[in-house]
Scaffold this active site. Structure first.
Site, PDB file in Angstrom:
ATOM      1  N   GLU A   1       0.850  -1.193   0.000  1.00  0.00           N
ATOM      2  CA  GLU A   1       0.000   0.000   0.000  1.00  0.00           C
ATOM      3  C   GLU A   1       0.887   1.245   0.000  1.00  0.00           C
ATOM      4  O   GLU A   1       1.847   1.335   0.765  1.00  0.00           O
ATOM      5  CB  GLU A   1      -0.898   0.013   1.240  1.00  0.00           C
ATOM      6  CG  GLU A   1      -1.726   1.283   1.396  1.00  0.00           C
ATOM      7  CD  GLU A   1      -2.597   1.262   2.652  1.00  0.00           C
ATOM      8  OE1 GLU A   1      -2.986   0.158   3.083  1.00  0.00           O
ATOM      9  OE2 GLU A   1      -2.852   2.352   3.215  1.00  0.00           O
TER      10      GLU A   1
ATOM     11  N   GLU B   1      -2.908  11.179   3.375  1.00  0.00           N
ATOM     12  CA  GLU B   1      -4.013  10.940   4.295  1.00  0.00           C
ATOM     13  C   GLU B   1      -4.100  12.137   5.238  1.00  0.00           C
ATOM     14  O   GLU B   1      -3.102  12.535   5.841  1.00  0.00           O
ATOM     15  CB  GLU B   1      -3.786   9.681   5.128  1.00  0.00           C
ATOM     16  CG  GLU B   1      -3.823   8.384   4.349  1.00  0.00           C
ATOM     17  CD  GLU B   1      -3.605   7.192   5.253  1.00  0.00           C
ATOM     18  OE1 GLU B   1      -4.594   6.525   5.600  1.00  0.00           O
ATOM     19  OE2 GLU B   1      -2.438   6.940   5.620  1.00  0.00           O
TER      20      GLU B   1
END
Length: 263
Positions: A142, A147
């Protein structure tokens, strides 16, 4: 007649070369989506696929992902809207992926986005290994290009992958400096420069992190030299951001101006 036959052979050869060039060059063609379309319409179905329900129940997030235009739609002005909404007994939101439509391997991945913020709001632009359905997470790898957790003044760029029976990341997070007092206040270009054994992540003209096999923790394995797909979503609640409060603004809207992949 001989001259005519020669001319026909030349034309056929040119057409064949053009055809071969188009096929061989298809892997180097840029993919660009400026989200142009009528207000309320879905994004390009040839590029974007919906994830439904709660694909990350392990995080104990509160939203249910849907394909409703209440959660995912074009605004008619060249933007994609991904909105987290309150319902009578919970929250709905949207999660778009390019899984199976654009599986990328190396190059530049970028998007111009205005992120939402608020207690319990967790927008993200990230990537997962295309083999995730087969090998699971974190074996698939990932890459978190960006974020935001609750506020736009603390942001995170992270790698996740296999390390024994756990996952790894580079550090706890990258904190905003004077260059980015609040990422949620405006549009920014979030980008990834991805090469074999090398990942560089940045915002606008600023490099935030550089990763390679040598930067992994002891026992970590580099699993980023294979195809991956893009993810855009707005999560609500969960173990990391915590639950929303009465002061959390809804709808919480991620506005995507454009998405680009250049191999």
């Amino acid at each position: 007649m001989k001259q005519s036959r020669n001319l026909a052979l030349v034309v056929a050869l040119v057409l064949m070369l053009c055809s071969c060039s188009a096929i061989s060059g298809s892997t180097s063609t840029e993919t660009f989506d400026d989200f142009d379309g009528p207000a309320g319409s879905p994004p390009n179905r040839d590029l974007w696929v919906y994830d439904f329900g709660d694909p990350h129940s392990a995080n104990h997030e509160a939203q249910t992902y849907t394909s409703s235009p209440n959660n995912v739609r074009l605004d008619g002005e060249g933007h994609l809207l991904i909105q987290a909404q309150t319902t009578g007994n919970g929250y709905t939101s949207g999660r778009l992926v390019t899984r199976g439509t654009l599986d990328m391997l190396y190059g530049k991945v970028s998007a111009r986005i205005k992120m939402p913020s608020g207690q319990g709001i967790w927008p993200a632009f990230w990537m997962l290994g295309s083999d995730c359905p087969d090998v699971g997470w974190p074996e698939c790898g990932e890459i978190d290009l960006m974020e935001l957790v609750n506020v736009g003044t603390t942001y995170y760029v992270t790698l996740h992958g296999p390390q024994g029976n756990s996952d790894y990341s580079d550090h706890d997070g990258v904190r905003a400096s004077g260059s980015f007092p609040d990422l949620a206040n405006d549009y920014h270009v979030y980008w990834l420069d991805w090469q074999p054994d090398s990942i560089t992540i940045g915002v606008d003209d600023t490099v935030l992190a550089v990763f390679g096999p040598a930067s992994l923790p002891a026992g970590g394995r580099w699993v980023f030299n294979h195809p991956m797909y893009a993810v855009l979503n707005v999560a609500v609640g969960g173990d990391w951001p915590g639950p929303p409060t009465d002061a959390t603004p809804f709808p919480a809207t991620m506005i995507v101006d454009w998405f680009r992949y250049t191999p």
